[in-house]
Design an enzyme around this catalytic site. Structure first.
Site, PDB file in Angstrom:
ATOM      1  N   ASP A 105       0.872  -1.152   0.000  1.00  0.00           N
ATOM      2  CA  ASP A 105       0.000   0.000   0.000  1.00  0.00           C
ATOM      3  C   ASP A 105       0.931   1.229   0.000  1.00  0.00           C
ATOM      4  OD1 ASP A 105      -2.382   1.584   0.399  1.00  0.00           O
ATOM      5  OD2 ASP A 105      -1.721   1.820   2.470  1.00  0.00           O
ATOM      6  N   LEU A 106       0.418   2.374  -0.401  1.00  0.00           N
ATOM      7  CA  LEU A 106       1.278   3.562  -0.517  1.00  0.00           C
ATOM      8  C   LEU A 106       1.089   4.523   0.663  1.00  0.00           C
ATOM      9  CD1 LEU A 106       3.226   5.252  -2.307  1.00  0.00           C
ATOM     10  CD2 LEU A 106       1.205   6.169  -3.462  1.00  0.00           C
ATOM     11  N   ASP A 107      -0.120   5.131   0.732  1.00  0.00           N
ATOM     12  CA  ASP A 107      -0.391   6.139   1.766  1.00  0.00           C
ATOM     13  C   ASP A 107      -0.362   5.499   3.154  1.00  0.00           C
ATOM     14  OD1 ASP A 107      -0.991   8.218  -0.152  1.00  0.00           O
ATOM     15  OD2 ASP A 107      -2.926   7.271  -0.487  1.00  0.00           O
TER      16      ASP A 107
ATOM     17  N   THR B 136       1.466  10.486   3.494  1.00  0.00           N
ATOM     18  CA  THR B 136       0.472  11.327   2.819  1.00  0.00           C
ATOM     19  C   THR B 136      -0.888  11.281   3.513  1.00  0.00           C
ATOM     20  OG1 THR B 136       0.320   9.449   1.348  1.00  0.00           O
ATOM     21  CG2 THR B 136       1.326  11.431   0.441  1.00  0.00           C
TER      22      THR B 136
ATOM     23  N   SER C 257      -2.261   0.168  -4.353  1.00  0.00           N
ATOM     24  CA  SER C 257      -2.842   1.347  -3.704  1.00  0.00           C
ATOM     25  C   SER C 257      -4.197   1.696  -4.302  1.00  0.00           C
ATOM     26  CB  SER C 257      -1.882   2.534  -3.893  1.00  0.00           C
ATOM     27  OG  SER C 257      -2.529   3.747  -3.573  1.00  0.00           O
ATOM     28  N   ALA C 258      -5.049   2.289  -3.481  1.00  0.00           N
ATOM     29  CA  ALA C 258      -6.357   2.750  -3.961  1.00  0.00           C
ATOM     30  C   ALA C 258      -6.254   4.118  -4.623  1.00  0.00           C
ATOM     31  CB  ALA C 258      -7.331   2.835  -2.782  1.00  0.00           C
ATOM     32  N   SER C 259      -5.088   4.750  -4.530  1.00  0.00           N
ATOM     33  CA  SER C 259      -4.975   6.155  -4.935  1.00  0.00           C
ATOM     34  C   SER C 259      -4.782   6.349  -6.434  1.00  0.00           C
ATOM     35  CB  SER C 259      -3.810   6.812  -4.203  1.00  0.00           C
ATOM     36  OG  SER C 259      -3.646   8.137  -4.683  1.00  0.00           O
TER      37      SER C 259
ATOM     38  N   LYS D 100     -10.890  -1.525  -1.777  1.00  0.00           N
ATOM     39  CA  LYS D 100     -10.619  -2.364  -0.609  1.00  0.00           C
ATOM     40  C   LYS D 100     -11.802  -2.199   0.348  1.00  0.00           C
ATOM     41  CE  LYS D 100      -5.709  -1.160  -1.050  1.00  0.00           C
ATOM     42  NZ  LYS D 100      -4.560  -0.431  -0.492  1.00  0.00           N
TER      43      LYS D 100
ATOM     44  N   LYS E 188      -9.154   5.513   5.655  1.00  0.00           N
ATOM     45  CA  LYS E 188      -7.862   4.980   5.213  1.00  0.00           C
ATOM     46  C   LYS E 188      -8.051   3.739   4.339  1.00  0.00           C
ATOM     47  CE  LYS E 188      -4.984   6.920   8.807  1.00  0.00           C
ATOM     48  NZ  LYS E 188      -4.142   6.672   9.967  1.00  0.00           N
ATOM     49  N   GLY E 189      -7.374   3.733   3.204  1.00  0.00           N
ATOM     50  CA  GLY E 189      -7.429   2.580   2.305  1.00  0.00           C
ATOM     51  C   GLY E 189      -8.642   2.567   1.404  1.00  0.00           C
TER      52      GLY E 189
ATOM     53  N   GLU F 158       0.183  -3.165   4.803  1.00  0.00           N
ATOM     54  CA  GLU F 158      -1.002  -2.296   4.885  1.00  0.00           C
ATOM     55  C   GLU F 158      -1.093  -1.522   6.201  1.00  0.00           C
ATOM     56  OE1 GLU F 158      -3.637  -0.916   3.835  1.00  0.00           O
ATOM     57  OE2 GLU F 158      -3.860  -1.722   1.824  1.00  0.00           O
ATOM     58  N   ASP F 159      -1.650  -0.314   6.138  1.00  0.00           N
ATOM     59  CA  ASP F 159      -1.874   0.462   7.370  1.00  0.00           C
ATOM     60  C   ASP F 159      -3.361   0.678   7.648  1.00  0.00           C
ATOM     61  OD1 ASP F 159      -2.303   2.328   5.250  1.00  0.00           O
ATOM     62  OD2 ASP F 159      -2.152   3.931   6.717  1.00  0.00           O
TER      63      ASP F 159
ATOM     64  N   ARG G 233     -11.629   7.267  -3.151  1.00  0.00           N
ATOM     65  CA  ARG G 233     -11.994   8.676  -2.971  1.00  0.00           C
ATOM     66  C   ARG G 233     -13.505   8.857  -2.806  1.00  0.00           C
ATOM     67  NH1 ARG G 233      -9.922  12.205  -7.720  1.00  0.00           N
ATOM     68  NH2 ARG G 233      -8.011  11.098  -7.130  1.00  0.00           N
TER      69      ARG G 233
HETATM   70  C1  BG6 Z   1      -5.706   5.461  -0.240  1.00  0.00           C
HETATM   71  C2  BG6 Z   1      -5.907   6.309   1.009  1.00  0.00           C
HETATM   72  O1  BG6 Z   1      -4.381   5.109  -0.356  1.00  0.00           O
HETATM   73  O2  BG6 Z   1      -6.107   6.195  -1.395  1.00  0.00           O
HETATM   74  C3  BG6 Z   1      -7.343   6.803   1.073  1.00  0.00           C
HETATM   75  O3  BG6 Z   1      -5.600   5.549   2.150  1.00  0.00           O
HETATM   76  C4  BG6 Z   1      -7.686   7.552  -0.213  1.00  0.00           C
HETATM   77  O4  BG6 Z   1      -7.488   7.634   2.209  1.00  0.00           O
HETATM   78  C5  BG6 Z   1      -7.467   6.633  -1.396  1.00  0.00           C
HETATM   79  O5  BG6 Z   1      -9.032   7.973  -0.177  1.00  0.00           O
HETATM   80  C6  BG6 Z   1      -7.772   7.308  -2.742  1.00  0.00           C
HETATM   81  O6  BG6 Z   1      -6.801   8.292  -2.991  1.00  0.00           O
HETATM   82  P1  BG6 Z   1      -6.877   9.369  -4.145  1.00  0.00           P
HETATM   83  O7  BG6 Z   1      -5.494   9.950  -4.170  1.00  0.00           O
HETATM   84  O8  BG6 Z   1      -7.212   8.646  -5.416  1.00  0.00           O
HETATM   85  O9  BG6 Z   1      -7.936  10.341  -3.784  1.00  0.00           O
HETATM   86 MG    MG Z   2      -2.770   3.220   3.446  1.00  0.00          MG
END
Ligand code: BG6
Ligand code: MG
Length: 207
Positions: A7-9, A15, A112-114, A143, A43-44, A167-168, A47
């Site tokens: 996982d990233l964040d 972040t 990562s979900a980001s 997730k 978290k995780g 994972e966090d 958006r």
């Molecule tokens: C995850 C974070 O890594 O990414 C979440 O833990 C965040 O808090 C999710 O909502 C989505 O991120 P982004 O950057 O696409 O808005």
């Molecule tokens: Mg995370």
């Protein structure tokens, strides 16, 4: 462990605090206070799902259109905060642990979900440490759905059971379990459950 999926964040980079600040600003605009304890649930989580939880906390109803505008506003603010991100915000031992695994021949994927993951990896200068990148741009199910980690294992050419997820978030631990991967929790607050092992940071795993 033949493969490691990160996982990233909150695992590699700090972040999570910027996500929280940006959501907090949006909540303030909407007229309520968004507390750090409520933030744990975001978290995780993707958006849009994060926004839905935030609105639930604030007791606010919004149309799909309004939600799109709010999510975009939060993301613009978050991306603004990311502009000054650099390697000083890597979490303790993160880069060293990635390098250790690489030296040991372990294949490495991001999970990562980001949707901002590519920008963040570039800002940190660690893109080349990953054999595969799976992020919010390439998965459709958030997730705790296992999609992100199943895809990570597949891109590494490995069975999920041969991969360990780092994972966090509770949603991420559940996603790893659902995928059939091992899971190590980065658990600063001592609040996570259901992992195989708990550490404070990736630096704790260095040998
Ligand atoms: C995850 C974070 O890594 O990414 C979440 O833990 C965040 O808090 C999710 O909502 C989505 O991120 P982004 O950057 O696409 O808005
Ligand atoms: Mg995370």
């Amino acid at each position: 462990m033949k493969g490691a999926i990160f996982d990233l964040d909150g695992v590699i980079v700090d972040t999570a605090k910027y996500h929280y600040l940006a959501w907090k600003e949006l909540a303030a605009e909407l007229g309520f206070e968004f507390k750090e304890s409520d933030n744990e649930r975001l978290k995780g989580v993707s958006r849009m799902r994060s926004l839905e939880i935030l609105l639930e906390v604030g007791g606010i109803d919004a149309t799909e259109e309004e939600k799109q505008v709010m999510a975009e506003k939060k993301n613009n603010r978050y991306v603004e905060m990311l502009q000054s991100l650099d390697s000083s915000e890597l979490l303790e031992g993160a880069e060293a642990y990635l390098r250790q695994l690489k030296n040991d021949g372990v294949r490495i994927s991001l999970g990562s979900a980001s949707k901002n993951a590519p920008l963040i990896l570039d800002k940190l200068g660690i893109r080349d440490l990953f054999d595969a990148v799976v992020d919010g741009n390439s998965v459709s199910k958030a997730k705790p759905d296992p999609e992100v980690f199943l895809k990570g294992a597949e891109m590494l050419g490995l069975a999920p059971a041969d991969c360990v997820v780092f994972e966090d978030s509770q949603a991420g631990i559940e996603a790893a379990r659902n995928a059939g991967c091992g899971v190590i929790a980065i658990d600063v607050g001592g609040i996570l459950t259901d992992a195989d092992k708990y550490v404070k940071c990736l630096g704790d795993l260095l040998v």
